[in-house]
Each structure stands twice: as structure tokens, then as C-alpha cells.
Design an enzyme around this catalytic site. Structure first.
Site, PDB file in Angstrom:
ATOM      1  N   GLU A 103       0.845  -1.207   0.000  1.00 56.13           N
ATOM      2  CA  GLU A 103       0.000   0.000   0.000  1.00 56.13           C
ATOM      3  C   GLU A 103       0.875   1.249   0.000  1.00 56.13           C
ATOM      4  OE1 GLU A 103      -2.709   1.216  -0.529  1.00 56.13           O
ATOM      5  OE2 GLU A 103      -4.406   0.148   0.319  1.00 56.13           O
ATOM      6  N   ASP A 107      -4.761   4.919   5.869  1.00 55.56           N
ATOM      7  CA  ASP A 107      -5.380   6.071   6.529  1.00 55.56           C
ATOM      8  C   ASP A 107      -6.380   5.514   7.562  1.00 55.56           C
ATOM      9  OD1 ASP A 107      -7.429   8.241   6.757  1.00 55.56           O
ATOM     10  OD2 ASP A 107      -6.305   9.250   5.200  1.00 55.56           O
ATOM     11  N   SER A 108      -7.662   5.452   7.235  1.00 53.20           N
ATOM     12  CA  SER A 108      -8.645   4.889   8.175  1.00 53.20           C
ATOM     13  C   SER A 108      -8.487   3.383   8.327  1.00 53.20           C
ATOM     14  CB  SER A 108     -10.061   5.193   7.688  1.00 53.20           C
ATOM     15  OG  SER A 108     -10.303   4.506   6.472  1.00 53.20           O
ATOM     16  N   ARG A 169       0.670  12.462  -8.668  1.00 58.73           N
ATOM     17  CA  ARG A 169       1.249  11.134  -8.409  1.00 58.73           C
ATOM     18  C   ARG A 169       2.714  11.029  -8.841  1.00 58.73           C
ATOM     19  NH1 ARG A 169      -2.955   7.641  -7.071  1.00 58.73           N
ATOM     20  NH2 ARG A 169      -4.927   7.936  -8.161  1.00 58.73           N
TER      21      ARG A 169
END
Ligand code: IMP
Ligand code: MG
Length: 178
Positions: A103, A107-108, A169
Site C-alpha cells: 500500500e 489512513d482509516s 502522483r
């Protein structure tokens, strides 16, 4: 000023240098090389954000390994919607394999949880997780993250794979929303 950039209508400030990113990846690579000597892992890179991390990490792998790419629904704007769609791209037989999810950022943890629950249906031997970036203050899950590159504050970031509405990106450094 080269330390500040504008993407769409927002200003971002340089936060993590490319040098620091590469050092963090080197440390993850050393640990993975040591831990997976005898078990040809299959890396599953989560597109789109993980493409640069994946390329840089895989160049540092000294063990025998495989790489494949998976994708989930994109995140739009600067707020996580909390909605995660289906996982696509698993074409190989993962039964009995050691899988390492790659990854860009956790985050969450919603995305990671969804990916792991989908992968479990394929009966791998074990699932490990490597993330370049981690936001400890945003993380809401109990899933253990095995390899973390750099801990980040709970602010919106772009660069090195991370986008703001599709842009940014390509940046070699990581920038933080001002
Ligand atoms: P989570 O499901 O909330 O853990 O978010 C995971 C995904 O949201 C990541 O794989 C990224 O694609 C995206 N994301 C989370 N935080 C950021 C950020 O600060 N900038 C850009 N994308 C982010
Ligand atoms: Mg991602």
C-alpha cells in the site's frame, strides 16, 4: 518557491524528501529480504497509488518473488468517503501462498480491511501488509501492519503515488496540504 506547489486550487508544502522516502523503502526491503528467504511471496500492489513504492521496493528484493496488481475504488477529493468498492485484478491462485499487500498509505484502514477480507476468500497461507505511509491518528482498525515506512500526521498528502483529484502522483517528494 520550489517548496510550495499548487495542484488544482490547493497549495501544498514539501514535507518528505525523496531521499527520506528511499531510505524508508530500503529499511522495509531489508526486513522483507530477511523474513521471506524460503517462501517465494506474491506481492499484491494496490493501484493506483502504490506504483512507485512497488517499483522501488521490488528493485531491492533479493529473494525469489512474484508481483501482481490489484485495484479498488478510487478516493475522490481530500476526504475519505468511507466507501470502498470491489477488489479487481486477482488472477493467480493464491491458495497456500504467502501474500504481501503493498500500500502507498493506510489512513482509516477501510481499504485494507476490504482487501484482506476479499483475499481471505482465496485461502492464502498468510497475509502480510507493507505500507510506505501510515496515519496512526486516522487508523480505526485492529489489523496489524507488518511493515511501515513512515508515520504521518492526519493531513492530506500528495506525491510519490498519492494524488489530489488525479494529479500529483508523479512527484518524487511528498507534499502536505497547507
Ligand atoms: P483508507 O481506506 O482510509 O485507509 O485510505 C486508503 C486509501 O486512500 C489510500 O490507499 C490512498 O489511495 C487514499 N488516501 C488516504 N490518505 C490519502 C492522502 O493523504 N492523500 C492521498 N490519498 C490518500
Ligand atoms: Mg491506495
Amino acid at each position: 518557491m520550489t517548496n510550495t506547489i499548487t495542484i488544482h486550487n490547493k497549495k501544498f508544502k514539501k514535507f518528505i524528501s525523496s531521499h527520506k522516502i528511499q531510505n524508508a523503502i530500503e529499511k522495509i526491503a531489508e526486513r522483507i529480504n530477511k523474513n521471506f528467504k524460503n517462501e517465494k511471496p506474491v506481492f499484491l500492489s494496490v493501484l493506483n497509488g502504490s506504483f512507485l513504492f512497488t517499483a522501488d521496493l521490488l528493485k531491492k528484493m533479493k529473494i525469489e518473488c512474484e508481483i501482481s496488481f490489484i485495484k479498488i475504488s478510487p478516493y475522490s477529493g481530500t476526504q475519505s468517503t468511507g466507501i470502498v468498492n470491489t477488489l479487481i485484478g486477482i488472477s493467480e491462485d493464491l491458495k497456500g501462498r504467502t501474500v504481501v499487500i503493498l500500500e502507498d498509505i493506510v489512513d482509516s484502514g477501510n481499504t485494507l480491511e476490504k482487501i484482506i477480507s476479499e483475499l481471505q476468500k482465496h485461502n492464502p497461507k498468510k497475509i502480510k501488509v507493507a505500507t510506505l505511509l501510515f496515519k496512526p491518528d486516522a487508523y480505526k482498525k485492529k489489523i496489524e501492519i507488518d511493515y511501515i515506512g513512515i508515520n504521518m500526521p492526519n493531513n492530506f498528502l500528495v506525491g510519490y503515488g498519492l494524488d489530489y483529484d488525479g494529479s500529483g502522483r508523479n512527484l518524487s517528494d511528498i507534499y502536505i496540504l497547507k
